[in-house]
Structures are given as C-alpha cells and as structure tokens.
Motif scaffolding. Structure first.
Motif, short mmCIF file in Angstrom:
data_model
loop_
_atom_site.label_atom_id
_atom_site.label_comp_id
_atom_site.label_asym_id
_atom_site.label_seq_id
_atom_site.Cartn_x
_atom_site.Cartn_y
_atom_site.Cartn_z
N VAL A 1 -22.27 15.05 3.17
CA VAL A 1 -22.39 15.73 1.89
C VAL A 1 -22.56 17.24 2.08
N VAL B 1 -25.42 21.32 -3.74
CA VAL B 1 -25.74 19.91 -3.49
C VAL B 1 -26.93 19.54 -4.37
N HIS C 1 -21.01 17.06 -5.49
CA HIS C 1 -21.82 16.93 -4.27
C HIS C 1 -23.22 16.43 -4.63
#
Length: 342
Positions: free
Chosen positions: A62, A112, A130
């Motif tokens: 990720v 993220v 994300h």
C-alpha cells in the motif's frame, strides 16, 4: 465400450452439479458486486494480521503504491475510525480541503488512509485508492474515543507503534490528523536538515527551541536509523509515563539525554504556516494547514472545520489584489473549545 459403475454414478449426478453451479455462481457474483467490503481488493487488506510477515508485506504494498517519486519514498498518512470517516464527518472535510486547496489536489495520490476498524476500512475503500486496515486484537476502535480516556490512549500509542513500522520499511511520511485542513503545499516549508519536523500548539519563534509545545497531529519524519531508534524509544517511554498520550510523552523526551545521544534533529514548524485553534495562523497568504486542536468533541470539530473551509472559499473568490492587501480573520474557533461536553 460399456460405462463403468463410477461413470454411471457421475452421469447420474451431473444434472445436480450443473444446477448447483447455475445457482451458486450468479449469486456469488451478485454478492461481490454489491458488497465492496468483500471484493478481493478489500479482503487482501482487511485484518492483515495472520502473520507479522503478511501484515508488513501488505503495508509495504500500500505504501509503495502511494509513495511520492522522491528518494525518501514519502507518503502522506491519516488515521481514522468509522466515527471520523462516516459520511458528513471529519474525513469528508479533510478530503474536500485537498481538492480545493491551492496546489493540493495532487497529494490525494500520495495519501494513505489507515483505518482502525472494519467499518472505517470499508468506507475508505469506497472513496479512496490507498487504504490500509490497522486492527488491534481485543480492542474496538470503531467509535469516537473521547480525549484522554483509556481507549483514546490505546489508539494514540497504537499509532506510534504503526508509524515506527512505516519508518522501518524505508518510507518517510507526513502524518496529518483528519481534523487538519490543507490549504497549500506544506513541503516547501520543511527544513532540509530535520529528521522530525513537527507542528506546535504554541510556537515560540525559533524552529530549534525545545520549549516549543509540539503537536504530533501534524509532523514529518524521515526514514533513517535516528528516527527508527527514536520511535522505539518513544513507544517504550509510555511505560514510564502511564496515563499520558504520545504527544505529552514526546514533549517529555524531545530533549532528554537519550534523544540527544541519538543525534536526532528536531525542527518545530511555525504556526504562521502550520496553524491551529490553539495558535491560529494570522496570514491567509501564508497558511498551509490549520488544525482543529484545542477542541474537545467531534461535533464541535465538524462544525468549525466547515466554517474554516467557508473562510477559505471566500478568500479564494477575492481578486488577487484584495487577497494581497485585505486583512482577513478566521471565523473560528466558534464552537470549538477545551470545555467539557455537556
């Protein structure tokens, strides 16, 4: 050639098998199509806790997908639970600020969203590319955690443990609480020699003054041996300071003998560029971020963050000349305060 007994049995069962397939496969595909939490993409990241290796591999995947193209592999991280990421809550306002800020939309590609519970993760997967599920066995982080409660403290220390892992994997990061509005690119105000660069509740005027009161809700950390060792020390220091959250303990240890021995370079960020309700930025032409700090209560934060976005929209609608010459004041804090919620 005559069919064998096994062939006869298979021939007899074949219509049943085909019927089951005809029913099961369409139902399965329909279920997957309407339930985003059960797509293969979601399941790959949901509760990645089978082994430490699997957990780190998923995290690396990720982070790699979101990392900027710089040598430091910088990512932007925000951490939420379902209370903060539900429709109309803090996360929507945070994302909106990145979309309407001056040169900030591109940062969405490097953001993220770390969800602390399953509902938060499913919501993230429906709105952003994300997402990472960070769950803690035996702890439910799905509801709002009131300031300084036991669960709130667990959440803050889980965050520090997680961020240390990000550094160990070789990623530098900008942590931004979701109750921070982004107006401009903050990277241009980072120092080249700072290992950790951190916002302040109160900035004293000097970026190296250890009397600055740090706020860990917005900070930048480079991945190197100094920061990795500091984060281990920071996390372990919770034992010596029971009942305190990560921000308090950072302020306790930021200038102690071990931190100095590490050679860690800490820089404090000026509230002119990185303001908050504790000490607002006074210049709309210089502000990069504003934090709803010194504010207890999710509903208060949501209200005042909305007002702050409205202030920014009004500013951006002005002519360039008026933006340069007219002095503008924030309409916040309005409802936000440190007073207990009734």
């Amino acid at each position: 050639m005559q069919p064998t007994g096994d062939s006869k049995e298979l021939h007899r069962l074949l219509p049943v098998i085909l019927l089951l397939a005809a029913v099961t496969i369409p139902c399965t595909l329909f279920y997957l199509s309407v339930s985003p939490s059960t797509t293969f993409k979601s399941l790959a990241g949901l509760f990645p806790t089978t082994t430490q290796t699997t957990w780190k591999e998923e995290l690396r995947r990720v982070m790699s997908a979101a990392a900027m193209g710089d040598k430091k592999k910088t990512v932007i991280i925000t951490m939420v639970n379902s209370a903060w990421v539900s429709p109309g809550s803090v996360m929507d306002l945070f994302m909106e600020s990145l979309k309407i800020g001056n040169g900030t939309r591109g940062f969405l590609d490097h953001l993220v969203v770390v969800a602390m519970d399953e509902k938060g993760y499913v919501r993230c997967m429906g709105m952003h590319d994300h997402c990472f599920a960070l769950t803690t066995e035996g702890v439910d982080f799905s509801e709002q955690k009131n300031y300084m409660t036991a669960d709130y403290l667990k959440l803050t220390w889980r965050r520090i443990e997680f961020l240390g892992t990000v550094l160990e994997l070789g990623f530098s990061y900008i942590l931004t609480d979701a109750d921070i509005i982004w107006f401009r690119n903050p990277l241009v105000h980072f120092y080249s020699d700072g290992d950790i660069q951190i916002s302040c509740d109160n900035f004293m005027g000097n970026s190296e003054d250890m009397n600055n009161i740090a706020n860990t809700g917005f900070h930048y950390a480079k991945s190197n041996n100094r920061t990795i060792n500091f984060y281990k020390y920071w996390y372990s220091s919770r034992v010596n300071h029971p009942g305190y959250h990560d921000q308090d303990v950072f302020n306790f240890i930021k200038n102690d003998s071990y931190t100095r021995e590490l050679g860690l370079k800490i820089k404090f960020l000026d509230t002119i560029n990185f303001g908050g309700f504790c000490q607002p930025s006074e210049d709309f032409n210089k502000v990069c971020t504003m934090h709803a700090n010194c504010c207890v209560g999710l509903s208060r934060k949501i209200h005042d963050l909305g007002l702050m976005l409205d202030d920014w929209r009004k500013f951006m609608r002005m002519s360039p000349e008026k933006r340069r010459t007219r002095r503008i004041s924030w309409s916040v804090p309005n409802k936000c305060s440190l007073d207990p919620i009734d």
